[in-house]
Design an enzyme around this catalytic site. Sequence first.
Site, mmCIF file in Angstrom:
data_model
loop_
_atom_site.group_PDB
_atom_site.id
_atom_site.type_symbol
_atom_site.label_atom_id
_atom_site.label_comp_id
_atom_site.label_asym_id
_atom_site.label_seq_id
_atom_site.Cartn_x
_atom_site.Cartn_y
_atom_site.Cartn_z
ATOM 1 N N LYS A 1 4.359 1.041 9.279
ATOM 2 C CA LYS A 1 4.466 2.316 8.580
ATOM 3 C C LYS A 1 3.776 3.434 9.352
ATOM 4 O O LYS A 1 4.207 4.580 9.340
ATOM 5 C CB LYS A 1 3.847 2.198 7.176
ATOM 6 N N ARG B 1 5.020 -12.502 10.031
ATOM 7 C CA ARG B 1 5.755 -11.318 9.618
ATOM 8 C C ARG B 1 7.086 -11.242 10.344
ATOM 9 O O ARG B 1 7.280 -11.795 11.420
ATOM 10 C CB ARG B 1 4.932 -10.057 9.824
ATOM 11 N N GLU C 1 0.869 -1.164 0.000
ATOM 12 C CA GLU C 1 0.000 0.000 0.000
ATOM 13 C C GLU C 1 0.917 1.228 0.000
ATOM 14 O O GLU C 1 1.803 1.340 0.849
ATOM 15 C CB GLU C 1 -0.885 0.014 1.254
HETATM 16 P P1 ATP Z 1 2.754 -2.002 7.889
HETATM 17 O O1 ATP Z 1 1.988 -2.510 9.057
HETATM 18 O O2 ATP Z 1 4.202 -1.856 8.126
HETATM 19 O O3 ATP Z 1 2.160 -0.751 7.316
HETATM 20 P P2 ATP Z 1 1.435 -3.476 5.932
HETATM 21 O O4 ATP Z 1 1.235 -4.930 5.932
HETATM 22 O O5 ATP Z 1 0.267 -2.619 6.221
HETATM 23 O O6 ATP Z 1 2.661 -3.152 6.811
HETATM 24 P P3 ATP Z 1 1.582 -3.312 3.131
HETATM 25 O O7 ATP Z 1 2.063 -2.229 2.263
HETATM 26 O O8 ATP Z 1 0.142 -3.626 3.104
HETATM 27 O O9 ATP Z 1 2.044 -2.974 4.582
HETATM 28 O O10 ATP Z 1 2.444 -4.617 2.897
HETATM 29 C C1 ATP Z 1 2.768 -5.150 1.644
HETATM 30 C C2 ATP Z 1 3.157 -6.578 1.823
HETATM 31 O O11 ATP Z 1 4.260 -6.697 2.713
HETATM 32 C C3 ATP Z 1 2.017 -7.375 2.416
HETATM 33 O O12 ATP Z 1 1.901 -8.592 1.716
HETATM 34 C C4 ATP Z 1 2.452 -7.607 3.833
HETATM 35 O O13 ATP Z 1 1.923 -8.790 4.319
HETATM 36 C C5 ATP Z 1 3.966 -7.632 3.715
HETATM 37 N N1 ATP Z 1 4.597 -7.222 4.965
HETATM 38 C C6 ATP Z 1 4.392 -6.078 5.639
HETATM 39 N N2 ATP Z 1 5.093 -6.056 6.783
HETATM 40 C C7 ATP Z 1 5.782 -7.226 6.827
HETATM 41 C C8 ATP Z 1 6.692 -7.801 7.765
HETATM 42 N N3 ATP Z 1 7.042 -7.163 8.890
HETATM 43 N N4 ATP Z 1 7.189 -9.021 7.490
HETATM 44 C C9 ATP Z 1 6.849 -9.656 6.357
HETATM 45 N N5 ATP Z 1 6.008 -9.173 5.445
HETATM 46 C C10 ATP Z 1 5.469 -7.971 5.665
HETATM 47 MG MG MG Z 2 -1.446 -2.548 5.117
#
Ligand code: ATP
Ligand code: MG
Length: 573
Positions: free
Chosen positions: A269, A259, A34
């Site tokens: 983020k 994760r 995202e």
């Molecule tokens: P954040 O909570 O840091 O904003 P998010 O999952 O909301 O992370 P996205 O941009 O939606 O962020 O993530 C893109 C991809 O990266 C998704 O498939 C998510 O599952 C993966 N991802 C995000 N954080 C991690 C992590 N700490 N370890 C492994 N994969 C991750």
């Molecule tokens: Mg997200």
Amino acid sequence: MAVERSKNFITDIIDAHNESGRFEGRVHTRFPPEPNGYLHIGHAKAICLNFGIADQYGGLCNLRFDDTNPAKEEQEYIDAIIEDVRWLGFDWDDRLYFASDYFDQLYEMAVELIQIGKAYVDELSPEEIREYRGTLSQPGRESPYRNRSVAENLRLFEKMRNGGFKEGEAVLRAKIDMSSGNINLRDPVMYRVLDATHPRTGDKWTIYPMYDFAHGQSDSIEGITHSICTLEYEDHRPLYDWYLDNIEIFHPQQIEFARLNLSHTIMSKRKLIRLVQEGYVRGWDDPRMPTISGLRRRGYTPEAIREFCEDVGVGKVKGVVALHKLEYHIRQDLNRRAQRVMAVINPLKVVIENYPDDLVEELEAINNPEDESAGTRKAPFSKVIYIERDDFMEDPPRKFFRLAPGREVRLRYAYFITCTDVIKDEAGQVLELRCTYDPATRGGSAPDGRRVKATLHWVSARHAVEAEARLYENLFTVEHPEADPDRDFTDFINPNSLTVVDPIYAEPHLAAARAGELYQFERLAYFIVDEDSTPEKLVFNRTVTLRDQWQKARKQGGKPGKAKRRKRAAASG
Ligand code: ATP
Ligand code: MG
């Protein structure tokens, strides 16, 4: 990328699919960020996993932005994410997609669900919707608008689309089950009104699909076979399945993994953006940030990050990986690639009294003992040099082998010197040392076979290049900055996470260094030339220290053991 990959539970699932023929042997993954912030090291794990698996099976991996929330998403983030994924070494050919590419299709899918009586326009307020949803222990209640006719729902949904409702006045909801044990299935919102300009679709839409309504279908539209995501989405899978089954489109297999969490770090983020906005760091790419751009600026290489992700592996069990592990991989990589140079961070002046006043010798120095092809360079030596203040003790404890009054040590690539006098100010602070050198030891060994216990780095004072060094420590003082629900993670920010040392003294060879180049300052640390460097002044970021057994032993209150001592002697040449 010749990384040897081990089998894991995900490859087991893919192997089973390939055997049963579920996807006709196709493997197609995607990385779906995202664009609401910069990528971090956790994303690197997801990137390596998705692109790595596609690579391993001769399949494809798409880059797709899940850009369904224009209120939080920005072009700056889109650009940064593209740069970061590419920098990590991955390529999506022409398969760069955006969920917003599918807004028309998603709208049609929503209309379809209305037509089969499985979606309705709800005019409860957001607070009421929350309240009606119930809790984990209490079932939800049905909205009074739930049983509107198909015709009325079609009309109202169109009204939503045409700007007939303000934010919060109406939403489109899936008609599933308000008493489901899975809260995600209690008539989740599919579309909401948002008064925002989208980075890609501009003002075309006044309604935007929820992430949950867009994600599974986006995967389906792209023909993704294995939709790999983190464990939080396990409970959303039944909802994605429900959408795909009711809309009757291609059905990818979702697979959830744990994760990545790192000690002494935060990763979300939402929180990283606070560090930037509240000024705790200098920006998203501050070298203290766990972002990919921060790590890059810190001196991390794509190879080290990929090796780290491979090493961490993939599983279903939540855990926290020690930051040391990441540091281990960058040390391994930089040990192979970084050119060695000498620089003094905390200088102590040494005058070599029996060295001719005007003599300058160009001594040959090895650029990288791990890589013969890196060659040699010349380091000028003269009567007045700087050594590291820590390399001298006036009254050394038993295990301190470096310079002390009356003691002889080796100057790397140069000569043996012996400390003959210590010059101090009135407060007793050491100002400079007087030494003598043995001309017979040129190059660093004595013809009579006598040995010294330490080799020090040095810089000729007359020839030194002045530079700025930024020394980084962990951004947080505790292992788990988010562990305490009653404390904000900012309470644990390390006040000493950045120390600027200006000037440091480096050998003149570095005058030609360019931003992005990686060096090992011998016996100290790895450094990268920062982009803030100017022709007048270089700026170095400390990537990671070399292991320092003496420091470590002293901190632990013990003494370095024999094995460690041998290692240290080897490490310091
Ligand atoms: P954040 O909570 O840091 O904003 P998010 O999952 O909301 O992370 P996205 O941009 O939606 O962020 O993530 C893109 C991809 O990266 C998704 O498939 C998510 O599952 C993966 N991802 C995000 N954080 C991690 C992590 N700490 N370890 C492994 N994969 C991750
Ligand atoms: Mg997200």
